[in-house]
Enzyme design. Structure first.
Site, mmCIF file in Angstrom:
data_model
loop_
_atom_site.group_PDB
_atom_site.id
_atom_site.type_symbol
_atom_site.label_atom_id
_atom_site.label_comp_id
_atom_site.label_asym_id
_atom_site.label_seq_id
_atom_site.Cartn_x
_atom_site.Cartn_y
_atom_site.Cartn_z
ATOM 1 N N CYS A 96 6.233 -5.624 -4.846
ATOM 2 C CA CYS A 96 7.604 -6.024 -5.177
ATOM 3 C C CYS A 96 8.164 -5.149 -6.301
ATOM 4 O O CYS A 96 7.420 -4.575 -7.084
ATOM 5 C CB CYS A 96 7.615 -7.462 -5.672
ATOM 6 S SG CYS A 96 6.687 -8.588 -4.648
ATOM 7 N N ARG A 102 7.997 1.348 -3.108
ATOM 8 C CA ARG A 102 6.880 0.439 -3.384
ATOM 9 C C ARG A 102 6.563 -0.439 -2.175
ATOM 10 O O ARG A 102 5.524 -1.078 -2.127
ATOM 11 C CB ARG A 102 7.220 -0.456 -4.583
ATOM 12 C CG ARG A 102 7.410 0.321 -5.875
ATOM 13 C CD ARG A 102 8.043 -0.530 -6.942
ATOM 14 N NE ARG A 102 7.145 -1.556 -7.437
ATOM 15 C CZ ARG A 102 6.342 -1.419 -8.471
ATOM 16 N NH1 ARG A 102 6.309 -0.290 -9.120
ATOM 17 N NH2 ARG A 102 5.574 -2.400 -8.857
ATOM 18 N N TRP A 134 7.689 -8.108 -1.438
ATOM 19 C CA TRP A 134 6.647 -7.832 -0.452
ATOM 20 C C TRP A 134 5.885 -9.148 -0.294
ATOM 21 O O TRP A 134 5.233 -9.613 -1.231
ATOM 22 C CB TRP A 134 5.740 -6.707 -0.965
ATOM 23 C CG TRP A 134 4.773 -6.184 0.031
ATOM 24 C CD1 TRP A 134 5.044 -5.324 1.063
ATOM 25 C CD2 TRP A 134 3.374 -6.433 0.076
ATOM 26 N NE1 TRP A 134 3.892 -5.034 1.738
ATOM 27 C CE2 TRP A 134 2.845 -5.704 1.162
ATOM 28 C CE3 TRP A 134 2.493 -7.208 -0.687
ATOM 29 C CZ2 TRP A 134 1.496 -5.721 1.506
ATOM 30 C CZ3 TRP A 134 1.154 -7.218 -0.345
ATOM 31 C CH2 TRP A 134 0.674 -6.484 0.739
ATOM 32 N N ASN A 181 7.150 -10.659 -9.664
ATOM 33 C CA ASN A 181 6.124 -9.873 -8.962
ATOM 34 C C ASN A 181 4.769 -10.476 -9.306
ATOM 35 O O ASN A 181 4.555 -10.852 -10.457
ATOM 36 C CB ASN A 181 6.094 -8.420 -9.453
ATOM 37 C CG ASN A 181 7.329 -7.652 -9.071
ATOM 38 O OD1 ASN A 181 8.171 -8.157 -8.351
ATOM 39 N ND2 ASN A 181 7.432 -6.434 -9.558
ATOM 40 N N GLY A 182 3.867 -10.522 -8.348
ATOM 41 C CA GLY A 182 2.527 -11.040 -8.628
ATOM 42 C C GLY A 182 2.309 -12.361 -7.912
ATOM 43 O O GLY A 182 3.057 -12.723 -6.999
ATOM 44 N N GLU A 206 -10.321 10.762 4.301
ATOM 45 C CA GLU A 206 -8.942 10.763 3.800
ATOM 46 C C GLU A 206 -7.973 11.127 4.943
ATOM 47 O O GLU A 206 -6.916 10.509 5.101
ATOM 48 C CB GLU A 206 -8.821 11.763 2.640
ATOM 49 C CG GLU A 206 -7.410 12.053 2.160
ATOM 50 C CD GLU A 206 -6.679 10.844 1.578
ATOM 51 O OE1 GLU A 206 -7.313 9.804 1.360
ATOM 52 O OE2 GLU A 206 -5.458 10.959 1.372
ATOM 53 N N LYS A 254 -4.966 8.698 6.279
ATOM 54 C CA LYS A 254 -3.563 9.113 6.335
ATOM 55 C C LYS A 254 -2.990 8.889 7.737
ATOM 56 O O LYS A 254 -1.866 8.429 7.896
ATOM 57 C CB LYS A 254 -3.430 10.596 5.973
ATOM 58 C CG LYS A 254 -3.517 10.880 4.502
ATOM 59 C CD LYS A 254 -2.270 10.419 3.778
ATOM 60 C CE LYS A 254 -2.462 10.355 2.278
ATOM 61 N NZ LYS A 254 -3.323 9.267 1.807
ATOM 62 N N GLU A 262 -2.527 5.052 8.219
ATOM 63 C CA GLU A 262 -1.479 4.376 7.460
ATOM 64 C C GLU A 262 -0.081 4.854 7.824
ATOM 65 O O GLU A 262 0.883 4.100 7.701
ATOM 66 C CB GLU A 262 -1.722 4.454 5.943
ATOM 67 C CG GLU A 262 -1.502 5.784 5.282
ATOM 68 C CD GLU A 262 -1.613 5.695 3.741
ATOM 69 O OE1 GLU A 262 -2.041 6.676 3.150
ATOM 70 O OE2 GLU A 262 -1.269 4.658 3.147
ATOM 71 N N HIS A 306 -25.392 8.087 15.587
ATOM 72 C CA HIS A 306 -25.930 6.754 15.331
ATOM 73 C C HIS A 306 -25.010 5.653 15.831
ATOM 74 O O HIS A 306 -25.127 4.502 15.413
ATOM 75 C CB HIS A 306 -26.206 6.586 13.828
ATOM 76 C CG HIS A 306 -27.221 7.564 13.315
ATOM 77 N ND1 HIS A 306 -28.544 7.513 13.675
ATOM 78 C CD2 HIS A 306 -27.085 8.661 12.533
ATOM 79 C CE1 HIS A 306 -29.202 8.517 13.112
ATOM 80 N NE2 HIS A 306 -28.322 9.234 12.408
ATOM 81 N N LYS A 357 3.204 0.774 -2.393
ATOM 82 C CA LYS A 357 2.745 1.911 -3.190
ATOM 83 C C LYS A 357 1.716 1.487 -4.215
ATOM 84 O O LYS A 357 0.688 2.119 -4.383
ATOM 85 C CB LYS A 357 3.945 2.554 -3.887
ATOM 86 C CG LYS A 357 3.585 3.769 -4.741
ATOM 87 C CD LYS A 357 3.083 4.894 -3.865
ATOM 88 C CE LYS A 357 2.657 6.105 -4.664
ATOM 89 N NZ LYS A 357 1.797 6.994 -3.836
HETATM 90 O O1 M6R Z 1 -2.647 3.782 -7.352
HETATM 91 P P1 M6R Z 1 -4.059 3.895 -6.830
HETATM 92 O O2 M6R Z 1 -4.516 5.306 -6.789
HETATM 93 O O3 M6R Z 1 -5.011 3.025 -7.573
HETATM 94 O O4 M6R Z 1 -3.962 3.376 -5.344
HETATM 95 C C1 M6R Z 1 -5.100 3.208 -4.564
HETATM 96 C C2 M6R Z 1 -4.743 2.998 -3.115
HETATM 97 O O5 M6R Z 1 -3.978 1.841 -2.962
HETATM 98 C C3 M6R Z 1 -3.969 4.187 -2.542
HETATM 99 O O6 M6R Z 1 -4.639 5.384 -2.718
HETATM 100 C C4 M6R Z 1 -3.712 3.965 -1.025
HETATM 101 O O7 M6R Z 1 -4.914 4.053 -0.338
HETATM 102 C C5 M6R Z 1 -2.702 4.966 -0.498
HETATM 103 N N1 M6R Z 1 -1.734 4.290 0.299
HETATM 104 C C6 M6R Z 1 -3.274 6.047 0.335
HETATM 105 O O8 M6R Z 1 -2.325 6.936 0.790
#
Ligand code: M6R
Length: 611
Positions: free
Chosen positions: A2, A27, A75, A101-102, A484, A488, A491, A507, A606
């Site tokens: 949020c 965010r 959110w 937020n929270g 990674e 990507k 997501e 395996h 974010k």
């Molecule tokens: O702000 P942070 O680096 O702690 O965030 C960690 C993850 O939430 C963040 O890297 C997330 O996996 C991203 N969406 C990846 O692109």
């Protein structure tokens, strides 16, 4: 997560707050709302879905007289993303509203109590309960809003950044934080409160970062910070934000993600500045000197930052001679881990606000373990709670998908292992020289190859984006890059992608191989090349399609595959800095080809400030 923005000053507050919400869109959110006071009346306007819908509603109203407002992008955590559940939430008596937020963990007990006292609720949210809890406290004669706010918050358990507006004090915004980011922006005859800097950066660079357990009261001409517990005044330092609005804008790129991928050469340069001497080739990270060199390093992070830790593990072990383990924060925090004497935790986080990483940091500190933060955001919770913090200098990362932040984390972690290794006398002069020279030329090299890399990524994305799923495979330091790459793709394009250590395929996962399930195999010319190529051939023997990502052909490094994507060679681990953007660009191109919302992928935020 949020977003919050509040404004009190001399400008029309509604358009300013909407603009602030737009700057917080990255965010992630699924509904939005705004409240403002006009003609002594508290107005609350909310909409489910994108901000445009909120703007459409506001466009039919006369709002130009309001000079105080708070806005929110939500959110969903408690209750669906509907108008009723959107913020701001008005109290039952209508005498105040809040944005939050929270998560308020004990909201159900409070709700029961308030219901027993005649309060009614219109939403399923914990936040509406908090609004009513403040309203309840105000019923005690002689109680000020500040006192009622503080009492209600002391009864709430959980995490919050919360801002409150009341028609009884029409030019004032109250706000407080506990385990969720909140900051105050200081202008001339105007003040701001927000969950992140870009929300008000167009108006001021003077910022006060709030700490847990603090309440603020802002009016156009004053700002005060109090302890949430006894309302004693708290002295705060005003910080100046170095980056400007321009660096938080798209700058001609179609998406923030693309801009941020292309910013990596500059980000590498900034992360090296002052740390790698271009003449002596010495590494200098004086912030690390505040702690003894750890005898064991436990790296803790989430998501992409966790991948940075995995990538750096062999460097800490081989260059700094420090045994190292890498853990996912959400697992570590609940495990009651055994810590070694002399051990340090190294928490990596772009945002510095990730709830699990922050909690893991606190667990380690409670066990007496010193904490080193690697963070991108000055003033963030992780930066403040770590004993020392090394900043990554990536600049603001707006897109939900982390790109340049990872690149800078890799630079910083590599420098840390060199620095410690040199101090211990275990890094040879030649290694330092080769690495330093490679690092210094990286930005220019990367800058020159990014445009053609994007073209190659695009043509592969168009060819493979409609597949049922895909593997990303690698060994050694290519393994974290492979996972990674898969993250990507998942997501951003919602394609089922699996990242695997190439040697693990036999395996189990190899059973998935079929023509519609291609494998992207990372094959830099390193000591793992032959083994990974054998794994690739095992896939080909089962009629799997392979996209080999490798360095320019030379003797002994031949590759046969459906597609061979050639990436320039770099010294040792530095090759990761070329493979990484290739994977980022592929996921970007696949997502745009499939018409996905690249900067705000579904269900994601974010900064993940909930567990
Ligand atoms: O702000 P942070 O680096 O702690 O965030 C960690 C993850 O939430 C963040 O890297 C997330 O996996 C991203 N969406 C990846 O692109």
């Amino acid at each position: 997560m949020c977003g919050i923005i509040g404004y009190t000053g001399h400008r029309p507050a509604v358009p300013l707050v909407i603009e602030g919400l737009r700057r917080l869109e990255y965010r992630g959110y699924d509904s939005s709302g705004i409240s403002f006071i006009q003609n002594k009346k508290l107005e609350v306007i909310r909409a489910a879905g994108k901000l445009k819908l909120l703007e459409d509603t506001l466009s039919c109203m006369e709002v130009s007289l309001a000079t105080t407002a708070v806005g929110h992008t939500r959110w969903a955590t408690h209750g669906e993303p509907t108008v009723e559940n959107a913020h701001p939430h008005k109290s039952f008596c209508g005498n105040l509203c809040i944005v939050h937020n929270g998560i308020i963990e004990n909201y159900q007990e409070t709700k029961n109590f308030l219901s027993g006292n005649g309060f009614e609720f219109n939403s399923q949210t914990d936040s509406e309960v908090l609004a009513n809890s403040v309203s309840f406290e105000l019923k005690t004669p002689g109680t000020t809003i500040l006192e009622a706010f503080s009492r209600a918050l002391q009864k709430a358990t959980g995490a919050y950044a919360v801002a409150l507006l009341s028609p009884d004090d029409p030019d004032t915004i109250y706000a407080a934080r506990h385990s969720a980011p909140l900051l105050l922006g200081i202008g001339a005859g105007e003040h701001f409160v927000a969950s992140d800097i870009p929300a008000f950066l167009a108006y001021t660079r003077e910022v006060v970062f709030l700490d847990d357990g603090e309440i603020i009261k802002i009016t156009p001409n004053s700002w005060e910070v109090f302890s949430l517990y006894d309302l004693a005044p708290v002295e705060k330092q005003v910080k100046i934000i170095e980056w400007d609005v321009q660096s938080a804008q798209k700058g001609g790129f179609r998406h923030f993600m693309l801009k941020e991928i292309f910013e990596q050469p500059r980000a590498i340069k900034d992360s090296l500045a002052g740390r790698l001497n271009p003449v002596t080739l010495d590494v200098n990270l004086p912030e690390l000197d505040a702690l003894p060199i750890p005898s064991h390093l436990r790296v803790i992070a989430c998501g992409t930052s966790y991948h940075a830790g995995l990538w750096a593990l062999p460097l800490f072990e081989q260059w700094a001679n420090i045994p190292c383990t890498v853990e996912i924060a959400s697992e570590f925090r609940y495990r009651d881990p055994l810590m070694h004497q002399g051990e340090a935790v190294l928490v990596i986080s772009q945002s510095g606000e990730t709830a699990d990483t922050l909690a893991a940091l606190r667990v380690a500190k409670e066990k007496g373990c010193p904490a080193i933060g690697v963070c991108n955001v000055i003033g963030s919770s992780i930066a403040r709670e770590s004993d020392i913090t090394v900043f990554t200098q990536a600049g603001p990362e707006i897109s939900v998908a982390s790109t340049k932040a990872l690149c800078c984390q890799m630079v910083v972690l590599l420098l840390m292992s060199l620095y410690w290794g040199r101090k211990k006398g275990v890094v040879a002069d030649q290694l330092l020289k080769d690495c330093a020279q490679g690092l210094l030329t990286l930005p220019t090299q990367l800058e020159s190859i990014l445009p053609s890399m994007r073209e190659e990524a695009k043509s592969l994305a168009w060819r493979y984006a409609s597949c049922r799923g895909m593997f990303f495979l690698g060994r050694g330091q290519s393994y974290p890059l492979a996972i990674e790459g898969a993250l990507k793709v998942k997501e951003l394009s919602y394609i089922h992608a699996e990242g695997y250590a190439a040697g693990e395929m036999k395996h189990g996962p190899i059973a998935l191989i079929e023509p519609d399930f291609p494998s992207f195999v990372l094959l830099p010319h390193d000591k793992h090349f032959t083994k990974t190529r054998s794994n690739m051939e095992e896939i080909q023997a089962r009629r799997g399609k392979v996209i080999a990502i490798t360095n320019p052909l030379k003797n002994g490094f031949e590759v046969r595959a459906d597609n061979v994507w050639t990436i320039p060679e770099a010294w040792g681990p530095l090759s990761g800095f070329f493979f990484l953007p290739a994977l980022q660009l592929f996921s970007y191109e696949a997502a745009t080809y499939l018409g996905k919302d690249v900067d705000q992928p579904r269900n994601l935020a974010k900064s993940v400030t909930v567990e």
